[in-house]
Motif scaffolding. Sequence first.
Motif, mmCIF file in Angstrom:
data_model
loop_
_atom_site.group_PDB
_atom_site.id
_atom_site.type_symbol
_atom_site.label_atom_id
_atom_site.label_comp_id
_atom_site.label_asym_id
_atom_site.label_seq_id
_atom_site.Cartn_x
_atom_site.Cartn_y
_atom_site.Cartn_z
ATOM 1 N N ASN A 15 0.831 -1.214 0.000
ATOM 2 C CA ASN A 15 0.000 0.000 0.000
ATOM 3 C C ASN A 15 0.860 1.256 0.000
ATOM 4 O O ASN A 15 0.558 2.236 -0.689
ATOM 5 C CB ASN A 15 -0.931 0.005 1.218
ATOM 6 C CG ASN A 15 -2.033 -1.015 1.116
ATOM 7 O OD1 ASN A 15 -2.392 -1.447 0.020
ATOM 8 N ND2 ASN A 15 -2.590 -1.420 2.253
ATOM 9 N N ALA A 16 1.944 1.237 0.791
ATOM 10 C CA ALA A 16 2.831 2.396 0.865
ATOM 11 C C ALA A 16 3.512 2.657 -0.477
ATOM 12 O O ALA A 16 3.626 3.806 -0.917
ATOM 13 C CB ALA A 16 3.867 2.190 1.961
ATOM 14 N N ILE A 17 3.944 1.588 -1.142
ATOM 15 C CA ILE A 17 4.600 1.742 -2.447
ATOM 16 C C ILE A 17 3.602 2.248 -3.479
ATOM 17 O O ILE A 17 3.938 3.100 -4.322
ATOM 18 C CB ILE A 17 5.226 0.407 -2.889
ATOM 19 C CG1 ILE A 17 6.395 0.046 -1.963
ATOM 20 C CG2 ILE A 17 5.708 0.496 -4.339
ATOM 21 C CD1 ILE A 17 7.033 -1.291 -2.265
ATOM 22 N N SER A 18 2.382 1.753 -3.415
ATOM 23 C CA SER A 18 1.343 2.223 -4.348
ATOM 24 C C SER A 18 1.104 3.719 -4.181
ATOM 25 O O SER A 18 0.982 4.464 -5.163
ATOM 26 C CB SER A 18 0.048 1.443 -4.109
ATOM 27 O OG SER A 18 -0.977 1.901 -4.952
ATOM 28 N N LEU A 19 1.039 4.182 -2.931
ATOM 29 C CA LEU A 19 0.852 5.607 -2.658
ATOM 30 C C LEU A 19 2.031 6.411 -3.172
ATOM 31 O O LEU A 19 1.857 7.488 -3.775
ATOM 32 C CB LEU A 19 0.677 5.821 -1.153
ATOM 33 C CG LEU A 19 0.514 7.278 -0.689
ATOM 34 C CD1 LEU A 19 -0.721 7.902 -1.317
ATOM 35 C CD2 LEU A 19 0.440 7.349 0.835
ATOM 36 N N TYR A 20 3.242 5.897 -2.963
ATOM 37 C CA TYR A 20 4.440 6.586 -3.435
ATOM 38 C C TYR A 20 4.433 6.730 -4.955
ATOM 39 O O TYR A 20 4.800 7.779 -5.499
ATOM 40 C CB TYR A 20 5.676 5.805 -2.983
ATOM 41 C CG TYR A 20 6.984 6.315 -3.529
ATOM 42 C CD1 TYR A 20 7.476 7.571 -3.184
ATOM 43 C CD2 TYR A 20 7.754 5.527 -4.390
ATOM 44 C CE1 TYR A 20 8.687 8.034 -3.684
ATOM 45 C CE2 TYR A 20 8.961 5.971 -4.879
ATOM 46 C CZ TYR A 20 9.429 7.234 -4.532
ATOM 47 O OH TYR A 20 10.628 7.677 -5.033
ATOM 48 N N ALA A 25 2.996 9.604 -10.754
ATOM 49 C CA ALA A 25 1.945 9.654 -11.777
ATOM 50 C C ALA A 25 1.364 11.049 -11.955
ATOM 51 O O ALA A 25 0.787 11.362 -12.997
ATOM 52 C CB ALA A 25 0.828 8.671 -11.421
ATOM 53 N N THR A 26 1.505 11.903 -10.941
ATOM 54 C CA THR A 26 0.939 13.255 -11.034
ATOM 55 C C THR A 26 1.759 14.167 -11.942
ATOM 56 O O THR A 26 1.326 15.266 -12.262
ATOM 57 C CB THR A 26 0.857 13.889 -9.634
ATOM 58 O OG1 THR A 26 2.179 13.955 -9.065
ATOM 59 C CG2 THR A 26 -0.047 13.081 -8.727
ATOM 60 N N GLY A 27 2.943 13.707 -12.323
ATOM 61 C CA GLY A 27 3.765 14.491 -13.234
ATOM 62 C C GLY A 27 4.833 15.307 -12.546
ATOM 63 O O GLY A 27 5.732 15.841 -13.189
ATOM 64 N N GLY A 28 4.764 15.426 -11.229
ATOM 65 C CA GLY A 28 5.768 16.184 -10.499
ATOM 66 C C GLY A 28 6.959 15.308 -10.142
ATOM 67 O O GLY A 28 6.982 14.110 -10.415
#
Length: 260
Positions: A15-20, A25-28
């Motif tokens: 879950n932590a890696i998915s959040l990271y 993915a947001t482009g930043g």
Amino acid sequence: MFYKPIGPNVAEVRNAISLYRTLHATGGQAPIWALAENYRFEPGLLKASDLVRDLGDMMAVEVIVELPMEESNPYFSSSWRRDSSFPGGFMLDGGVHFTAGLRLITGSEVKSVMAIARHVDASLPPPDNVSALLQLENECAGVMVMSYSSRTRKVSWRVVGSRGTVEVERGINNGQHGYTVTHCPAKGSPQADFFPFAGVQEELKSFVKDVAKVVFEGKSSTEADQCSSVVEAFRDVAVIEAMLISSQTKGGAVQVEHHT
């Protein structure tokens, strides 16, 4: 940089890696997430990994860990290692190190495990002993035995191949702590070399270089050194968790999760 283990279990780490990854993915520019698992940077273990590549067919692997967790040890009283939300205690906390060494030296992932864990010393969180049969992805079998209630000290990795044997053992040489790497080829004389501990310094150097590349060279945080990557840390936790699950089934075979 964060210290190991990356998390208390596979589910929370995933879950932590998915959040990271959503930060990427947001482009930043996402921050560098590096895990301080210094064993993948230890010169002695890296040397052993190089030697193992020339052993031919890998036939047997043995990991022995005897580390008395006594009151004099500075880690003995650490509260988070005894917290019920951190199952595995010292076995998980230290076990990821020895698993990292195993995976580095053999160059192979652990495919499945069959293990029995015990709780012997009531002053330690359970379990404090585990004996495991390992099946590596390269089809070699091995054993891993860890004891934190032992009264003797020994940390070693041994790989037997068709062209010789490589063994790594922790010890002291001329007042320096480190690893003795012994290569016994099928033909020729044994060669032993001592490598002082340097993993912590090397991992910090690597992290500083990665930060500099992002800040001054415009590199992406995804290009950071993979030796301290979250994926590597995840796989170490997965091996120890598989051992604990196997023990709950009285030694049944458990597949080790590799993918995040």
